[in-house]
Design an enzyme around this catalytic site. Structure first.
Site, short mmCIF file in Angstrom:
data_model
loop_
_atom_site.label_atom_id
_atom_site.label_comp_id
_atom_site.label_asym_id
_atom_site.label_seq_id
_atom_site.Cartn_x
_atom_site.Cartn_y
_atom_site.Cartn_z
N CYS A 1 0.87 -1.18 0.00
CA CYS A 1 0.00 0.00 0.00
C CYS A 1 0.90 1.23 0.00
O CYS A 1 1.66 1.45 0.95
CB CYS A 1 -0.90 -0.01 1.23
N ASN B 1 0.17 4.65 -0.03
CA ASN B 1 -0.15 5.68 0.96
C ASN B 1 0.10 5.17 2.37
O ASN B 1 0.55 5.91 3.25
CB ASN B 1 -1.61 6.11 0.80
N CYS C 1 -5.30 6.23 -3.66
CA CYS C 1 -4.58 4.96 -3.65
C CYS C 1 -3.17 5.20 -4.17
O CYS C 1 -2.99 5.61 -5.32
CB CYS C 1 -5.31 3.93 -4.51
#
Length: 258
Positions: free
Chosen positions: A74, A76, A197
């Site tokens: 991920c 972020n 995202c």
């Protein structure tokens, strides 16, 4: 048991962060993690992240989707955990850490984090969109009138019908200028649109280069939660020195009974 936690957000992508360097958290408890991410019954977040000890680098990042399952990288969340590591005095302004897709470097610039992403060597172009993996799998599709586009229904259909049980994140893109694009994303695991995202905008920036819609080395991506920038070097058909940069902030901290 009272669990101390911290809430961070990076361009609206929000996460429950827990210091697990002492291995206090039952990370195999999928139901508990999903409960903590629940916006009505728990803390609320697009995902949960544990910071853990690593023998070789500054720390290890363990990421879970909102459904409670451990997942792929991920972007972020990676930027948020770097700020968390600084808050915990694990690092100063620069770091190397371990994640599910390998080692990442990052440095902090005030409230922003510039995060090194994995190299990308394969971009698949098809009639219905572009597919590539930037630590997580992403489908990219150009659309018009993105502000009113039905991201939820269209994204859910693509995620399930084209990519099956494992799914993929689905990004819809509209070009604003030579090096600026609007992006909206349906995320698997959350099973909804999120405000931003990180691996998604990284995938979009590379895809826009592959589609010859930009030739800039730095691409600006507007998400519902804020602005991110992605830079890279293209050499011999693959992308390296990929960097995702944008804000990552602590929102609040607290304790929850588990």
């Amino acid at each position: 048991m009272k669990l101390p936690f911290y809430k961070y957000q990076g361009t609206g992508n929000d996460f429950v962060l827990v210091d697990n360097r002492q291995n206090i958290f039952p990370k195999n408890d999928t139901k508990l993690i999903a409960h903590l991410c629940d916006r009505r019954l728990g803390v609320g977040g697009d995902g949960m992240i544990l910071i853990e000890e690593d023998a070789d680098v500054d720390f290890k990042m363990v990421y879970f989707n909102a459904d409670g399952k451990e997942s792929t990288m991920c972007g972020n969340g990676g930027r948020c955990i770097v700020q968390f590591a600084k808050f915990l005095n694990v690092i100063s302004d620069k770091t190397t850490f371990n994640a599910v897709d390998g080692l990442h470097t990052a440095h902090i610039i005030n409230d922003e984090v510039a995060l090194g992403m994995i190299n990308v060597s394969e971009v698949k172009k098809a009639e219905k969109g572009v597919f590539l993996n930037t630590g997580s799998p992403h489908h990219i599709q150009m659309v018009k009138n993105i502000d009113v586009f039905n991201v939820f229904d269209t994204g859910r259909n693509i995620r399930n019908e084209i990519y099956g049980a494992d799914g993929a994140n689905v990004n819809f893109v509209e070009q604003i200028s030579e090096n600026e694009f609007k992006v909206r994303t349906y995320e698997r695991g959350v099973e909804d649109e999120t405000l931003s995202c990180g691996t998604g905008v990284t995938a979009v920036a590379i895809a826009m280069t592959e589609l010859e819609l930009t030739n800039e080395a730095t691409v600006t991506l507007q998400t519902l939660g804020g602005v991110l920038k992605v830079s890279f070097t293209k050499m011999d058909g693959f992308y390296k020195n990929v960097v995702l940069q944008g804000p990552a902030l602590q929102v609040f901290k607290g304790e929850i009974i588990i």
